[in-house]
Structure formats: structure tokens, C-alpha cells
Enzyme design. Structure first.
Site, PDB file in Angstrom:
ATOM      1  N   ASP A 136       4.673  -0.840  -4.851  1.00  0.00           N
ATOM      2  CA  ASP A 136       3.488  -1.789  -3.940  1.00  0.00           C
ATOM      3  C   ASP A 136       2.645  -0.310  -4.609  1.00  0.00           C
ATOM      4  OD1 ASP A 136       1.842  -2.912  -2.600  1.00  0.00           O
ATOM      5  OD2 ASP A 136       2.578  -1.582  -0.739  1.00  0.00           O
ATOM      6  N   GLY A 152       5.709   0.584  10.511  1.00  0.00           N
ATOM      7  CA  GLY A 152       5.757   1.472  11.031  1.00  0.00           C
ATOM      8  C   GLY A 152       4.527   2.292  11.474  1.00  0.00           C
TER       9      GLY A 152
END
Length: 828
Positions: A126, A8
Site C-alpha cells: 500500500d 481505525g
């Protein structure tokens, strides 16, 4: 909008209720991505971030779901997070033209934040420069913030970190920073973050990534990550690199440009990276997770040591290396000493001329040396007669032995100074006898002194120096100091050339010793390979019936046992017992050790009738040959206590384990690995009794010790945590039990594999927890798979079977329940 990613967009927002003014980052899932799985991930992120309070991790302020009308069609989750007005760490460093040392200082801060997350059971998964922002405070001091735990997972929240977290099954990761286990889809651990930190560090140091993966297809990146070894940063920094610009064009960056933004030149930068920084980065980037740094904290510590000019753990701890580090830290002092030595050498040269006149004394000195060697051989045999593991005659009383050794050690240190080579030999002998008597603190200083003398007299590469390293390694292992033990075993191995025939058997002994330490540290794969290599050498040189062969077989059996391969372990233990009886007779402490090992593996297979006589014979033999206070004798008492517990004699077992704890504390110290195991077994006994609060107290005492002594995912820690989870489960505290049991299952999957019966036990326990919450669809596959895994691994199956019966009774499936009742009863 200030950012956009796969899930998003991120917006700069303000608080609008008029209470006070604050800018925040608002993360909103994009339209079309609001599936159940994405919503679950957002809830996970919110839960994770809410629990992380660290000055270098972006804070979570709020979270919720949009209302219809705000953003059509509504129902989209959002997070309100701390707004960090900063740049990615690599861009910040380049813009500020930070030196290598300044970049390392920032990187240490990143490691600190990652380690905090790991301690809270969170893996980021990540890590990359765009998730590590650097801003500046009012004084212009850089402030690091870690962002985006959107794909992090609580280790205790999910039992299988290898399960993909997207609707399509594609793994969530940034390919250029993904570890081998991520691109393969195998288990994710804290080592995955260590790997990503290695890539970030590589990029900060060199201005490029280790594999040059930019712009490649995912399949190509996967092949490179799995099959290509990264080059050294000091080599990479001398090569031009292509950088993709925002408009899609490619710009070539030269080594001169790379070094300029690091306040250096190409030659100076290459020299700065050579050595410690090369090996630190490459250790973080190892393909195998278990060979990387054990934690972000360990990586941070090596960076700290490098910046302080101290030796780092990633490099072999050789005398030459330590000397070079010392010289670098003390340049002026060393220069002064060197000038003084030159003066001394000049004087020594003149003295040597005078000494030529004394050549006639040489023959007399050699005759004296021969006599001294004869005396030393006699003393060596005398001391060895006191060694319970070497003596073949009647053994002396333990207290008399200690007095004899204390007197001998004092005399050797005081009266053999004129024969330093022989003195070192005697110190090594006495130190080894002390160790075999369980007097580790007396052994260590003598063995250290012997090693230092041998290195000074014979040079760092002499075979006797290698023997001293082995003696020290075995002592550190007995003390539970596994890192020191591993280091000394590896140093001894470095001194035994593979191709040299004369060194082959000594090398095999060192391989076997190193393997036993690696097993203690849960590094089973490397341990097994080393033991196979040792056995190949020993059987070729010595035949199948030799004590060295028996020792390596014993260590291999322990590896199999720890992995849950009980049948193969039992077979090896029986062969070792046969060899020890044949080669040493029935009255030797090594025979007692073989009896104990066989008793343990039989007890693990619930064959108590066969195990008990072996354990009692081992105890009697050790009491007779080693004395009641020796650590190995206490080990035999420990096995008897376990047998009493398994037979239902709980009160006796509790009393015995309490005595064992006190005995091990006296001889090994309060923080020894074995004392942690003693507390664990006491906790398990209370658990079987149904005294769950006492069990949890004992387990906590165990964990306090084992977390200091062992690696994070060690099998012994998993056993304790499983007990903690089971205690909460039996108390009915299912909310506490479930995350712990999931964490244990993940640990066992990653260290022991899917087929280990220990993993099966964890599946069954977690299934039990879910069943009690009436989450039957989730519980059934875990209960069935747990039973089958334990059964196929030849572990004890009754508990896993009873859980299955309870499950099928609960869901009203009488046919299935009856089938498993028949299995318990032994029916076909």
C-alpha cells in the site's frame, strides 16, 4: 487524533509512566472492526514492524490490547509507533518547490527503505504518498519515513498472497495506487511494490497520477489499470489536471503551475522528463510483473545512474545512446575534441586531393585484398576444424588445439592490422572456437575486440555487427552473466529487420538464443513466445529436419521441463535426438547433449532404468569429443552423480558431486551459476542420506552463489530453499521449516503457476509440516492437492502418496489410508 483510515484511527500520545518523555503515534482499531481477521492483521503488523529496523521506516515501540474501561468495550488491539511530524512526500516536494533532481534524491531514499523491507521478506502492498512522510532534521535536511505496514505480509509467513484479507473478501488496497495483480486478486510479490513506486514517481515528476483515477468507481479503476497503457510523463506534464480539494470541489492545475513547484517552466520540465525518466517510469508501470524492475534496488540504481549522467538499464544499450550520455557528461571535453577533429578534417581534405594521383594503385590493392581474403578463408576453415561443435573430421588433442588457437590469435591480432575487416572476422571465429572449448575468459576479449572493430568499420547497423553481438551473448550466457547476454541478444535482434527476407534466419537464431537466456532467468512466457516465432521462421525456410530447427526445439523442451511439463519436454527431446543422430552422426557433441537432456527428464519421472544408459552414453561421447575437463563433460558427470543418488548410492554420489564442484570452480570460477547448482545437488544428496546439518551447509553455499547470479524468484533458488525447508522439517524444527516452505510455495505459484508439479511438491511438503504440528484441517487440502497436482503434471508421486497415507493413519481414517496404499502398490 492525527489520522484515520479503513482500519481505525491514529492518535498523538505521550508516555505516561514518568520514566522519560516521548511522543508517539498510537494506532487503535475502530469499533466494529475488531473481528478475528482484523485482529490477525494487527498481530501481523506488529510482528512485521518489530523486525524492521531501518532509519527510513517508522519504528514500532510497543503493542497490546486495551483493557475494559479504557475504551468500551475493551479488547481492542493497539500499536505504539514512532511519531513522524512530517508531510506526505508529494506535498512536501511541492511546498518546498523541489527540483526534479531533488525529488529523485528523495525517491531514491524511499526505494532504499522498500528494498530493505523486501530483503526481510516483507511486501508493503500500500505504498502511496500519504504513507511516505518527510520531516526535517535540525539542519533542515529532509528525512524520509515509510509508514503503515498494516496490510503488509511476510512472504515466508503465508503461502498464498492472493487470499483477500478482509471479512467480506474485498481486497485490501488503495485503488489509485494498486497494481494490475492487486485489482485482479492474483499473487502479490515485490513487483507489486515496484509498481506502486512507479505511480509515486510519476506523481512526484508530473503532479498527477498516470491514469487519472481520482473519483472513479472501483470497477472503472480496475478496467483502466488493466487495459490502459500509461502515457509518458513528459507528455502528461503538458496537460492540465483536475485535483479534488478537501471540501470536495475540483481545482484545475495548469502545466505552468505544475512546473512552477518544480522550479522549472513547462518547456524545460518536459525536456527534463523526456528520455531516461520516461522509460524508467514506464518500466516500473508495466502490466506484467516480470517485465518491471526486478527489485526496488534495480529501480533505485537506474535513478542513480540517470542522475549521474550514465546509461540506464531501462533503455536499449545502443552505441548512439551511450555516445549521447557521454557527450552530456563531458560537454567541454567533447567540444574541444570536436574542434580538433574539424582541424584534422581540413587537413584530410587536402590530403584527399593529393591521393587522387594514386588512383592507378587501386587495382593492385584490390588484387592484394582478394588474395588476403583467400588466405583468411583458409585460416577460418583451419580454425573451425578445431571447433568440437563444427568439425566433422578427426579432432585434434585438446592441448594442441589450445596451443594452435593461442598462436593463431596472437598472429591475427599482430599481423592483420592492415586488413581490419578480415581481422575482425578472424577474431570472431577464434573467439567462438574458444567458447565451444569452454575457454570463456579467452573467448570474451577477442569477441569484444571483433565487435568494436566491426562497429567502427561497418557502422552500428551492419549484419556482421549483429553476428558479433550474438557471439558475445552466447559467451556471456555460458559464463552465467545473463543480463549481459540478454542485452547483446536484444541488440542483435534490433539489427535484423523483421520484414527483410535475407535476415529472417539470422533473426530466428537470435530469437532462439534470447529465449534460452530468458529461460535461464525464469522468464518462461516470453521465452516460449520467442521460440514459437523462431520455429515458425525456421520450419518455413528450412523444413522440419534442420539443425536450427532442432536447436529451437531443444530450447522449447527446456522451457517445458523447467515449468514441470515433463511429458511434452520428453517428446521434444526424443525428436531432437533423432534429428541430431540423422544430421550429425552418432559421434558428435550435440548428440551427447540430446542424450543428457532426455536422461534428465526421464530421471525426473523416476524412470531410472531408461535414463542411466543414455546418461552414460552421453558421458563417454563428451569425454571422447570434448575432453574430460570441458564444462559440458562435467555436466554429464553431474547427471551420473544424480542417478547414483536416486538409486541409493549416496556415498558415491557425494564423492562425485565434490569432484564436480572443484572441476567447475577451476573452469567457471567460484561464483558461477553452475557451481551453485553443484552445491545444491550435494545438499540434496546429504538430505537423502539423513545428514541434515551437512545438507544445510551445502544449501547455504548454494544460496550464497545463486542469490548473486539469479533473480529473486528464480526456480533454481526455489529448489534450494525447498531443500532447506525439508531439512528443517526432517530435523523436527517445524517453526523454521514452515515459513520457508510457505515462501517456496508462493514463489512457485507466481513463477510456474498453480498446475506445475513443482508447485504440487511444495503443497505436499507444507502439508507434511502442518500435519506434524497436528494442524490436520490445514494439512489435508495441501496434501491432497499436492498429490493430485504432481500426478496430473506427470511428476514422481510416491513421496506425496506416502505423506497422505501417514496423514490418514494419524487421523484414524483407515479406509482412506488403505486407498492410497493401493495406489502406491499399483492396484486399481
Amino acid at each position: 487524533e492525527i489520522g484515520r483510515g479503513g482500519m481505525g484511527a491514529v492518535y498523538l500520545a505521550e508516555r505516561a509512566d514518568g520514566q522519560f518523555s516521548k511522543q508517539v503515534a498510537l494506532k487503535l482499531v475502530k469499533r466494529g472492526m475488531d473481528t478475528d481477521e482484523i485482529l490477525r492483521r494487527f498481530r501481523t503488523e506488529r510482528q512485521i514492524l518489530a523486525g524492521l529496523e531501518h532509519p527510513h521506516i517508522a519504528r514500532l515501540y510497543d503493542g497490546g490490547v486495551t483493557e475494559p474501561g479504557d475504551v468500551d468495550p475493551g479488547g481492542r488491539p493497539f500499536l505504539v509507533m514512532e511519531y513522524v511530524d512530517g508531510r506526505p512526500v508529494d506535498a512536501y516536494c511541492d511546498a518546498k518547490r523541489l527540483s526534479i533532481d531533488d525529488r529523485l534524491a528523495l525517491f531514491q531514499t524511499v526505494c532504499e527503505a522498500v528494498q530493505y523491507a523486501h530483503r526481510n521478506l516483507v511486501v508493503h502492498r500500500d505504498l502511496k504518498p500519504s504513507n511516505i512522510l518527510v520531516s526535517e532534521d535540525a539542519a533542515g535536511k529532509p528525512q524520509v519515513k515509510l509508514l503503515d505496514f498494516g496490510i503488509a505480509k511476510l512472504l515466508a509467513e503465508d503461502g498464498d498472497l492472493s487470499v483477500p484479507m478482509t471479512k467480506t473478501g474485498a481486497r485490501v488496497m488503495t485503488p489509485e495506487y494498486a497494481a494490475p495483480e492487486q485489482v485482479q486478486g492474483t499473487a502479490i510479490t515485490t513487483a507489486t511494490d515496484v509498481y506502486a513506486l512507479g505511480i509515486v514517481l510519476f506523481e512526484l515528476l508530473t503532479g498527477r497520477r498516470p491514469y487519472g483515477t481520482t473519483g472513479r468507481r472501483l470497477a472503472d479503476i480496475k478496467q483502466v489499470v488493466l487495459d490502459t497503457e500509461p502515457e509518458r510523463p513528459s507528455s502528461a506534464v503538458r496537460k492540465p489536471t483536475d485535483r479534488v480539494q478537501r471540501d470536495g470541489t475540483t481545482e484545475t492545475i495548469t502545466p505552468e503551475q505544475i512546473s512552477a513547484v518544480r522550479a522549472s517552466t513547462a518547456d524545460r520540465l518536459q525536456r527534463r522528463l523526456q528520455g531516461d525518466l520516461d522509460v524508467i517510469v514506464l518500466k516500473a508501470l508495466r502490466k506484467e510483473p516480470e517485465r518491471r524492475y526486478a527489485s526496488a534496488e534495480a529501480l533505485m540504481e537506474d535513478i542513480r545512474r540517470h542522475r549521474a549522467g550514465l546509461p540506464v538499464s531501462a533503455r536499449p544499450d545502443t552505441l548512439d545512446y551511450r555516445f549521447r550520455k557521454f557527450v552530456k557528461r563531458h560537454r567541454f571535453g567533447v567540444a574541444a575534441v570536436a574542434a580538433f577533429l574539424i582541424l584534422v578534417l581540413g587537413v584530410a581534405t587536402m590530403t584527399a586531393v593529393q591521393q587522387a594521383a594514386t588512383a592507378r594503385e587501386r587495382d593492385r590493392a584490390e588484387r592484394e585484398r582478394d588474395r588476403a581474403e583467400e588466405v583468411a578463408t583458409f585460416l577460418k576453415d583451419l580454425f573451425n576444424a578445431s571447433d568440437p561443435y563444427l568439425a566433422t573430421t578427426d579432432r585434434l588433442d585438446t592441448l594442441r588445439i589450445r596451443e594452435f588457437l593461442d598462436l593463431g590469435a596472437t598472429k591475427v591480432q599482430r599481423e592483420m592490422k592492415n586488413e581490419p575487416v578480415l581481422q575482425a572476422e578472424m577474431l570472431d571465429v577464434i573467439g567462438n572456437v574458444y567458447r565451444n572449448l569452454g575457454l570463456y575468459d579467452r573467448a570474451e576479449p577477442l569477441l569484444v575486440e571483433a565487435l568494436e572493430q566491426r562497429r567502427a568499420l561497418l557502422g552500428p547497423a551492419h549484419r556482421d555487427v549483429a553476428r558479433s553481438h550474438q557471439s558475445l551473448a552466447e559467451t556471456f550466457q555460458a559464463k552465467g552473466e545473463y543480463e549481459s547476454a540478454e542485452r547483446h541478444f536484444r541488440q542483435s535482434l534490433d539489427l535484423y529487420p523483421k520484414q527483410e527476407e535475407e535476415s529472417s534466419l539470422l533473426r530466428a537464431q537470435a530469437l532462439s538464443g534470447l529465449a534460452s537466456v530468458l529461460r535461464d532467468r525464469n522468464e518462461f512466457d516470453e521465452a516460449e513466445l520467442l521460440l514459437q516465432e523462431a520455429l515458425t521462421i525456421q520450419q518455413a525456410k528450412l523444413g522440419d529436419e534442420h539443425l536450427d530447427v532442432a536447436h529451437s526445439m531443444l530450447q522449447l523442451g527446456r522451457v517445458y521441463q523447467d515449468r514441470g511439463n515433463l511429458v511434452d519436454a520428453e517428446s521434444l527431446y526424443r525428436e531432437v535426438l533423432r534429428l541430431h543422430r540423422k544430421l550429425l552422426g552418432d559421434d558428435h557433441p550435440k548428440v551427447a547433449g540430446s542424450l543428457d537432456n532426455l536422461a534428465v527428464v526421464l530421471r525426473q519421472q523416476t524412470d531410472l532404468e531408461a535414463a542411466e544408459p543414455l546418461a552414460r552414453e552421453a558421458l563417454m561421447l563428451r569425454e571422447r569429443t570434448l575432453g574430460p575437463d570441458h564444462p559440458h563433460t562435467v555436466t554429464s558427470v553431474y547427471e551420473i552423480a544424480g542417478l547414483l543418488r536416486d538409486k541409493g548410492n549416496f556415498e558415491q554420489a557425494v564423492a562425485l558431486f565434490k569432484r564436480i564442484i572443484e572441476a567447475d570452480r577451476r573452469t567457471l570460477g567460484d561464483r558461477h551459476h553452475y557451481v551453485g547448482l553443484d552445491w545444491r545437488e550435494l545438499g540434496t544428496t546429504y538430505l537423502r542420506m539423513g545428514d541434515y546439518d551437512e545438507a544445510l551447509n551445502a544449501y547455504q553455499a548454494s544460496l550464497d552463489i545463486l542469490h548473486d547470479a539469479l533473480s529473486e524468484n528464480h526456480a533454481d533458488i526455489a529448489v534450494v530453499m525447498s531443500g532447506v525447508g525439508n531439512a528443517h522439517l526432517q530435523k523436527g524444527d517445524l517453526e523454521r521449516a514452515e515459513p520457508i516452505l510457505r515462501k517456496v510455495l508462493d514463489m512457485r505459484r507466481s513463477t510456474l503457476g498453480e498446475d506445475s508439479w513443482w508447485t504440487g511438491v511444495s503443497k505436499s511438503l507444507l502439508g507434511d509440516c502442518l500435519m506434524r504440528q497436528q494442524r490436520y484441517a490445514e494439512a489435508e487440502p495441501l496434501l491432497v492437492d499436492g498429490y493430485e497436482t504432481v500426478r496430473d503434471g506427470n511428476g514422481p508421486t510416491e513421496a506425496t502418496l506416502r505423506r497422505l497415507v501417514t496423514f490418514y493413519e494419524a487421523v484414524g481414517n483407515d479406509a482412506e489410508a488403505e486407498e492410497y496404499r493401493m495406489v502406491i502398490a499399483g492396484s486399481p
